[in-house]
Scaffold this active site. Structure first.
Site, PDB file in Angstrom:
ATOM      1  N   ASP A 106       0.323  -1.922   0.276  1.00  0.00           N
ATOM      2  CA  ASP A 106      -0.234  -0.119   0.152  1.00  0.00           C
ATOM      3  C   ASP A 106       0.712   1.337   0.064  1.00  0.00           C
ATOM      4  O   ASP A 106       2.278   0.956   0.195  1.00  0.00           O
ATOM      5  CB  ASP A 106      -0.720  -0.088   1.382  1.00  0.00           C
ATOM      6  CG  ASP A 106      -1.750   1.283   1.409  1.00  0.00           C
ATOM      7  OD1 ASP A 106      -2.281   1.848   0.252  1.00  0.00           O
ATOM      8  OD2 ASP A 106      -1.781   1.879   2.397  1.00  0.00           O
ATOM      9  N   SER A 107       0.275   2.771  -0.071  1.00  0.00           N
ATOM     10  CA  SER A 107       1.286   3.674   0.563  1.00  0.00           C
ATOM     11  C   SER A 107       1.725   4.231   1.677  1.00  0.00           C
ATOM     12  O   SER A 107       2.517   4.355   1.203  1.00  0.00           O
ATOM     13  CB  SER A 107       0.599   4.604  -0.561  1.00  0.00           C
ATOM     14  OG  SER A 107      -0.540   4.907   0.212  1.00  0.00           O
TER      15      SER A 107
ATOM     16  N   CYS B 124      -4.207  -1.799  -2.187  1.00  0.00           N
ATOM     17  CA  CYS B 124      -4.352  -0.305  -1.952  1.00  0.00           C
ATOM     18  C   CYS B 124      -5.335  -0.067  -3.086  1.00  0.00           C
ATOM     19  O   CYS B 124      -5.347  -0.511  -4.047  1.00  0.00           O
ATOM     20  CB  CYS B 124      -2.970   0.623  -2.468  1.00  0.00           C
ATOM     21  SG  CYS B 124      -3.602   2.109  -2.841  1.00  0.00           S
TER      22      CYS B 124
ATOM     23  N   GLU C 290      -4.271   8.839   8.664  1.00  0.00           N
ATOM     24  CA  GLU C 290      -2.299   8.194   9.000  1.00  0.00           C
ATOM     25  C   GLU C 290      -2.017   9.434  10.588  1.00  0.00           C
ATOM     26  O   GLU C 290      -0.873   9.361  10.670  1.00  0.00           O
ATOM     27  CB  GLU C 290      -1.623   9.052   8.157  1.00  0.00           C
ATOM     28  CG  GLU C 290      -1.169   8.489   5.988  1.00  0.00           C
ATOM     29  CD  GLU C 290      -0.767   7.182   6.548  1.00  0.00           C
ATOM     30  OE1 GLU C 290       0.455   7.740   6.782  1.00  0.00           O
ATOM     31  OE2 GLU C 290      -0.913   6.515   5.619  1.00  0.00           O
TER      32      GLU C 290
ATOM     33  N   CYS D 277     -11.142   2.721   0.651  1.00  0.00           N
ATOM     34  CA  CYS D 277      -9.664   3.053   1.064  1.00  0.00           C
ATOM     35  C   CYS D 277      -9.456   2.081   1.296  1.00  0.00           C
ATOM     36  O   CYS D 277      -9.907   1.851   2.912  1.00  0.00           O
ATOM     37  CB  CYS D 277      -9.984   4.071   0.885  1.00  0.00           C
ATOM     38  SG  CYS D 277      -8.097   4.489   0.881  1.00  0.00           S
TER      39      CYS D 277
ATOM     40  N   HIS E 272      -6.963   2.210   3.837  1.00  0.00           N
ATOM     41  CA  HIS E 272      -7.435   3.188   4.756  1.00  0.00           C
ATOM     42  C   HIS E 272      -8.399   4.112   5.878  1.00  0.00           C
ATOM     43  O   HIS E 272      -8.198   4.367   7.231  1.00  0.00           O
ATOM     44  CB  HIS E 272      -6.386   5.518   4.968  1.00  0.00           C
ATOM     45  CG  HIS E 272      -5.041   4.840   4.377  1.00  0.00           C
ATOM     46  ND1 HIS E 272      -4.709   4.765   3.313  1.00  0.00           N
ATOM     47  CD2 HIS E 272      -4.385   5.519   5.384  1.00  0.00           C
ATOM     48  CE1 HIS E 272      -2.973   5.009   3.952  1.00  0.00           C
ATOM     49  NE2 HIS E 272      -3.004   6.198   4.751  1.00  0.00           N
TER      50      HIS E 272
HETATM   51  N1  DGL Z   1      -5.098   3.263   1.217  1.00  0.00           N
HETATM   52  C1  DGL Z   1      -5.120   3.926  -0.030  1.00  0.00           C
HETATM   53  C2  DGL Z   1      -6.242   2.902  -0.131  1.00  0.00           C
HETATM   54  O1  DGL Z   1      -6.871   2.411  -0.755  1.00  0.00           O
HETATM   55  C3  DGL Z   1      -4.085   4.516  -0.452  1.00  0.00           C
HETATM   56  C4  DGL Z   1      -4.122   6.415   0.232  1.00  0.00           C
HETATM   57  C5  DGL Z   1      -3.348   7.231  -0.457  1.00  0.00           C
HETATM   58  O2  DGL Z   1      -2.079   6.966  -0.807  1.00  0.00           O
HETATM   59  O3  DGL Z   1      -4.111   8.302  -1.171  1.00  0.00           O
HETATM   60  O4  DGL Z   1      -6.405   3.874  -1.935  1.00  0.00           O
END
Ligand code: DGL
Length: 264
Positions: free
Chosen positions: A10-11, A73, A151, A183, A185
């Protein structure tokens, strides 16, 4: 452990929600997780840039000897899956299709999707949902401030509640019955999101659905670890301090080993 691990990327910390589910459902597997923390966020970047980052992340994990790649991600899953599947021999599983399946199986037909700007503007969720449920109505909203809030660990902060209220109001006006957290996150902001949508809206997090797909694929391909003792290694592209601290909330346990690496 060459060729035995499952690679996940993931990022940043978001994909740890998927890693957590894999640890729960596949306790015998070795997991290698890469958080591209030097280049987070992916969600505000162009498909070309995200695809390049995804290819570099996958290349790093493949060099470690993985048998399966999980793109934890949504942004990379939305824009880079075909290129990843073409570039690497290992099977590649994204989070988007399992998320769409889970949303449709929940029985909803007014489905809201929240995600990064990249995921939402790709239209990939809409396509995946309508392929599975052509009669469904799909409404989507990009929520760019959710990633920095997650984050930052501000999951139940009043600011998170206020931001969620702003972003979700147009979806609630459409009387959605289901909301896909598109997402990895966003599950960290579950309390704030639940408080805004109320108890009547089904919340779908693709982590568990993705882990189920990984289980099925490993079994079907005869790749599942039979007598492994399990374990995880975490890699990041920036200094690990923050990832280790914030990552605990996402993973639900302490991150034992976090190494900084250079990719690309
Ligand atoms: N967690 C990521 C996603 O599911 C990316 C969040 C990001 O880096 O903008 O899209």
């Amino acid at each position: 452990m060459k060729q035995q691990a499952i690679g996940i990327f993931d990022s940043g910390v978001g994909g740890l929600t998927v890693c957590r589910e894999l640890m729960r459902q596949l306790p015998k597997e070795q997991l290698l997780y890469l958080g591209d923390t030097a280049r987070v966020p992916y969600g505000t970047k162009s498909p070309v840039t995200v695809t390049q980052y995804a290819l570099e992340a996958a290349e790093f994990l493949c060099q470690q000897g993985i048998k399966l790649l999980v793109v934890a991600c949504n942004t990379a899953s939305a824009v880079a899956l075909p290129q990843l599947r073409e570039a690497f021999k290992v099977p590649v599983i994204g989070v988007l299709e399992p998320g769409a399946h889970a949303a449709v199986s929940s029985g909803g037909n007014r489905i809201g999707v929240v995600g990064t700007e990249g995921t939402i503007s790709s239209g990939s969720y809409g396509q995946a949902l309508l392929k599975l449920a052509p009669d469904a109505a799909v409404f989507s909203a990009a929520c760019p401030l959710f990633v920095p809030l997650a984050e930052e660990g501000w999951s139940d902060h009043s600011v998170a509640h206020q931001v969620a209220g702003e972003y979700l109001a147009p979806l609630l006006a459409e009387k959605i019955d289901t909301l896909v957290l598109g997402c990895t996150h966003y599950p960290l902001l579950l309390k704030a999101i639940r408080a805004v949508v109320g108890p009547g809206v089904i919340l779908v997090d693709s982590a568990a659905a993705t882990a189920l797909e990984v289980v099925a694929l490993l079994e079907c391909a005869g790749l599942a670890a039979v007598d492994g003792s399990g374990g995880q290694r975490f890699f990041v592209t920036d200094v690990p301090t923050r990832f280790r601290r914030i990552g605990m909330d996402f993973l639900g346990s302490e991150l034992q080993s976090v190494e900084q690496v250079h990719i690309g």
